[in-house]
Every structure is written in structure tokens, then in C-alpha cells.
Scaffold this motif. Structure first.
Motif, PDB file in Angstrom:
ATOM      1  N   ILE A 198      42.184 -29.731  -1.467  1.00  0.00           N
ATOM      2  CA  ILE A 198      41.137 -30.247  -2.347  1.00  0.00           C
ATOM      3  C   ILE A 198      40.276 -29.122  -2.908  1.00  0.00           C
ATOM      4  CG2 ILE A 198      39.007 -31.634  -2.409  1.00  0.00           C
ATOM      5  CD1 ILE A 198      40.405 -33.463  -0.296  1.00  0.00           C
ATOM      6  N   PHE A 199      39.772 -28.253  -2.046  1.00  0.00           N
ATOM      7  CA  PHE A 199      38.799 -27.242  -2.453  1.00  0.00           C
ATOM      8  C   PHE A 199      39.420 -25.903  -2.865  1.00  0.00           C
ATOM      9  CE2 PHE A 199      36.328 -29.860   0.687  1.00  0.00           C
ATOM     10  CZ  PHE A 199      35.519 -30.477  -0.256  1.00  0.00           C
ATOM     11  N   GLY A 200      40.698 -25.669  -2.497  1.00  0.00           N
ATOM     12  CA  GLY A 200      41.310 -24.381  -2.786  1.00  0.00           C
ATOM     13  C   GLY A 200      40.710 -23.300  -1.907  1.00  0.00           C
ATOM     14  N   GLY A 201      40.739 -22.062  -2.370  1.00  0.00           N
ATOM     15  CA  GLY A 201      40.153 -20.963  -1.610  1.00  0.00           C
ATOM     16  C   GLY A 201      41.124 -20.372  -0.609  1.00  0.00           C
ATOM     17  N   LYS A 202      40.565 -19.718   0.406  1.00  0.00           N
ATOM     18  CA  LYS A 202      41.358 -19.046   1.437  1.00  0.00           C
ATOM     19  C   LYS A 202      41.224 -19.806   2.747  1.00  0.00           C
ATOM     20  CE  LYS A 202      42.001 -14.406   3.386  1.00  0.00           C
ATOM     21  NZ  LYS A 202      42.321 -14.738   4.729  1.00  0.00           N
ATOM     22  N   LEU A 203      42.362 -20.122   3.336  1.00  0.00           N
ATOM     23  CA  LEU A 203      42.398 -20.838   4.604  1.00  0.00           C
ATOM     24  C   LEU A 203      43.028 -19.957   5.668  1.00  0.00           C
ATOM     25  CD1 LEU A 203      42.095 -23.431   6.316  1.00  0.00           C
ATOM     26  CD2 LEU A 203      44.364 -24.109   5.482  1.00  0.00           C
TER      27      LEU A 203
ATOM     28  N   MET B  76      26.771 -31.155  -3.400  1.00  0.00           N
ATOM     29  CA  MET B  76      25.759 -31.371  -4.431  1.00  0.00           C
ATOM     30  C   MET B  76      25.983 -30.394  -5.575  1.00  0.00           C
ATOM     31  SD  MET B  76      22.434 -31.655  -1.950  1.00  0.00           S
ATOM     32  CE  MET B  76      21.334 -32.347  -3.165  1.00  0.00           C
ATOM     33  N   GLY B  77      25.688 -30.846  -6.781  1.00  0.00           N
ATOM     34  CA  GLY B  77      25.785 -29.967  -7.928  1.00  0.00           C
ATOM     35  C   GLY B  77      25.704 -30.756  -9.215  1.00  0.00           C
TER      36      GLY B  77
ATOM     37  N   GLU C 178      36.133 -35.491  -8.764  1.00  0.00           N
ATOM     38  CA  GLU C 178      37.476 -35.185  -8.263  1.00  0.00           C
ATOM     39  C   GLU C 178      37.456 -35.006  -6.751  1.00  0.00           C
ATOM     40  OE1 GLU C 178      40.692 -31.495  -8.421  1.00  0.00           O
ATOM     41  OE2 GLU C 178      39.164 -31.629  -9.982  1.00  0.00           O
ATOM     42  N   TYR C 179      36.490 -34.239  -6.234  1.00  0.00           N
ATOM     43  CA  TYR C 179      36.367 -34.060  -4.787  1.00  0.00           C
ATOM     44  C   TYR C 179      36.180 -35.408  -4.099  1.00  0.00           C
ATOM     45  CZ  TYR C 179      35.612 -28.954  -5.302  1.00  0.00           C
ATOM     46  OH  TYR C 179      35.733 -27.614  -5.559  1.00  0.00           O
ATOM     47  N   PHE C 180      35.290 -36.237  -4.619  1.00  0.00           N
ATOM     48  CA  PHE C 180      35.018 -37.556  -4.023  1.00  0.00           C
ATOM     49  C   PHE C 180      36.312 -38.369  -3.951  1.00  0.00           C
ATOM     50  CE2 PHE C 180      33.781 -41.996  -4.012  1.00  0.00           C
ATOM     51  CZ  PHE C 180      32.710 -42.028  -3.141  1.00  0.00           C
ATOM     52  N   ASN C 181      37.042 -38.422  -5.053  1.00  0.00           N
ATOM     53  CA  ASN C 181      38.272 -39.222  -5.096  1.00  0.00           C
ATOM     54  C   ASN C 181      39.334 -38.687  -4.143  1.00  0.00           C
ATOM     55  OD1 ASN C 181      37.159 -40.970  -6.994  1.00  0.00           O
ATOM     56  ND2 ASN C 181      37.953 -39.797  -8.720  1.00  0.00           N
ATOM     57  N   LYS C 182      39.503 -37.373  -4.086  1.00  0.00           N
ATOM     58  CA  LYS C 182      40.519 -36.791  -3.206  1.00  0.00           C
ATOM     59  C   LYS C 182      40.135 -36.928  -1.735  1.00  0.00           C
ATOM     60  CE  LYS C 182      42.657 -33.535  -6.386  1.00  0.00           C
ATOM     61  NZ  LYS C 182      42.919 -32.115  -6.701  1.00  0.00           N
TER      62      LYS C 182
ATOM     63  N   HIS D 111      32.250 -37.776   7.621  1.00  0.00           N
ATOM     64  CA  HIS D 111      31.400 -38.493   6.674  1.00  0.00           C
ATOM     65  C   HIS D 111      30.922 -37.527   5.587  1.00  0.00           C
ATOM     66  CE1 HIS D 111      31.342 -41.905   9.415  1.00  0.00           C
ATOM     67  NE2 HIS D 111      31.188 -41.017  10.381  1.00  0.00           N
ATOM     68  N   TRP D 112      31.054 -37.947   4.342  1.00  0.00           N
ATOM     69  CA  TRP D 112      30.706 -37.116   3.190  1.00  0.00           C
ATOM     70  C   TRP D 112      29.722 -37.844   2.287  1.00  0.00           C
ATOM     71  CZ3 TRP D 112      32.853 -32.239   2.249  1.00  0.00           C
ATOM     72  CH2 TRP D 112      33.927 -31.875   3.086  1.00  0.00           C
ATOM     73  N   MET D 113      28.798 -37.094   1.718  1.00  0.00           N
ATOM     74  CA  MET D 113      27.901 -37.567   0.665  1.00  0.00           C
ATOM     75  C   MET D 113      28.165 -36.687  -0.547  1.00  0.00           C
ATOM     76  SD  MET D 113      24.305 -38.034   2.740  1.00  0.00           S
ATOM     77  CE  MET D 113      24.213 -36.317   3.208  1.00  0.00           C
ATOM     78  N   VAL D 114      28.210 -37.284  -1.731  1.00  0.00           N
ATOM     79  CA  VAL D 114      28.390 -36.525  -2.966  1.00  0.00           C
ATOM     80  C   VAL D 114      27.250 -36.900  -3.899  1.00  0.00           C
ATOM     81  CG1 VAL D 114      29.862 -36.101  -4.965  1.00  0.00           C
ATOM     82  CG2 VAL D 114      30.892 -36.363  -2.689  1.00  0.00           C
ATOM     83  N   ASN D 115      26.498 -35.896  -4.339  1.00  0.00           N
ATOM     84  CA  ASN D 115      25.370 -36.113  -5.242  1.00  0.00           C
ATOM     85  C   ASN D 115      25.560 -35.281  -6.501  1.00  0.00           C
ATOM     86  OD1 ASN D 115      22.374 -37.297  -5.135  1.00  0.00           O
ATOM     87  ND2 ASN D 115      22.348 -35.369  -6.251  1.00  0.00           N
ATOM     88  N   ILE D 116      25.685 -35.964  -7.644  1.00  0.00           N
ATOM     89  CA  ILE D 116      25.865 -35.293  -8.923  1.00  0.00           C
ATOM     90  C   ILE D 116      24.535 -35.372  -9.669  1.00  0.00           C
ATOM     91  CG2 ILE D 116      27.170 -35.247 -11.080  1.00  0.00           C
ATOM     92  CD1 ILE D 116      29.358 -36.931  -9.493  1.00  0.00           C
TER      93      ILE D 116
END
Length: 135
Positions: free
Chosen positions: A24-29, A83-84, A92-96, A126-131
Motif C-alpha cells: 500500500i505505502f511502498g518504500g523500503k521494507l 492525515m494530510g 486510496e490508502y483508506f480503500n486498500k 485500527h486506522w483513522m484517515v483525515n483529509i
């Protein structure tokens, strides 16, 4: 610089969860198992996550699996908040994140002017998404 990073705990699903978040987020794992470090007390623990780190843009978090000595109990005392103002990316993050999980509160315009929603992902996090609303 000091910053706070969440450290998530799972019971045998840490690697799977971190790969899910990485998709979902990409980056380095970075993933290190109990077997990699020689810390497995039995064969069942060899693939357990000793330490995982995901670093992507402004998102950094860590994870590990519990074991028989350090059991993990899923709960609701912590929520991760994204948040952002990038509506497309946060939606997209919320849906995935909600795939295979449960939307507890759909993304919707709120009285404070932002779009906000809550979900529980398939790993019990548990996730919260604030746009942020338009100024």
C-alpha cells in the motif's frame, strides 16, 4: 530530531501484515525473522517476525510477532492516523487498508470541515484517515 514511530505487534502474522502495508505505502521494507537471528525457540517460531521496518515518504513504523512467552492480544487502545491534504492518495490508502477488513466509519465530510473515516484492517489494526478540507 526526535520522532515517535508506532511499533505494531502481531501473533504470527507480522511478516504478512508488513508486506500488506508495504504494497500500500511502498518504500523500503526490512524483515528479520526469529529464524534469521537464531532466536526461535521451536520450529513454529522460525518464520515469526523478530523485527520489521517500513520506511516510506513520511510514514515509518515497525512490527514484530509475539511468541509463547510474549503473547499478543488484539485490542482497540491504539489507532493509527493518516492525515494530510492529498485526497486521492489518502482515499486510496483508506480503500486498500480496508480490503479484507471492516470499514467502521466511511470516509465522509465532517462537521469540522475535513473528510474523515475509520477502519479496522484484516490484521485487527485500527486506522483513522483525515483529509484536510479546502481552506
Amino acid at each position: 530530531m526526535i520522532h515517535l514511530s508506532p511499533y505494531l505487534n502481531f501473533m504470527g502474522k507480522g511478516t504478512e501484515a508488513m508486506k500488506f502495508y508495504h504494497a500500500i505505502f511502498g518504500g523500503k521494507l526490512d524483515i528479520q525473522s526469529y529464524g534469521d537471528t537464531g532466536q526461535a525457540k521451536n520450529d513454529a517460531e522460525k518464520d515469526y517476525l523478530m523485527h520489521g521496518a517500513l520506511v516510506a515518504d513520511a510514514i515509518t513504523f515497525y512490527a514484530s510477532d509475539g511468541n509463547e512467552e510474549h503473547k499478543v492480544t488484539e485490542g482497540n487502545s491504539v489507532q493509527l492516523c493518516l492525515m494530510g491534504d492529498d485526497e486521492a492518495k489518502l482515499t486510496e490508502y483508506f480503500n486498500k487498508l480496508s480490503e479484507g477488513g471492516k470499514v467502521d466509519m466511511p470516509l465522509a465530510k465532517q462537521f469540522w470541515g475535513d473528510t474523515y473515516g475509520q477502519l479496522t484492517d484484516k490484521f485487527g489494526m485500527h486506522w483513522m484517515v483525515n483529509i484536510a478540507g479546502k481552506k
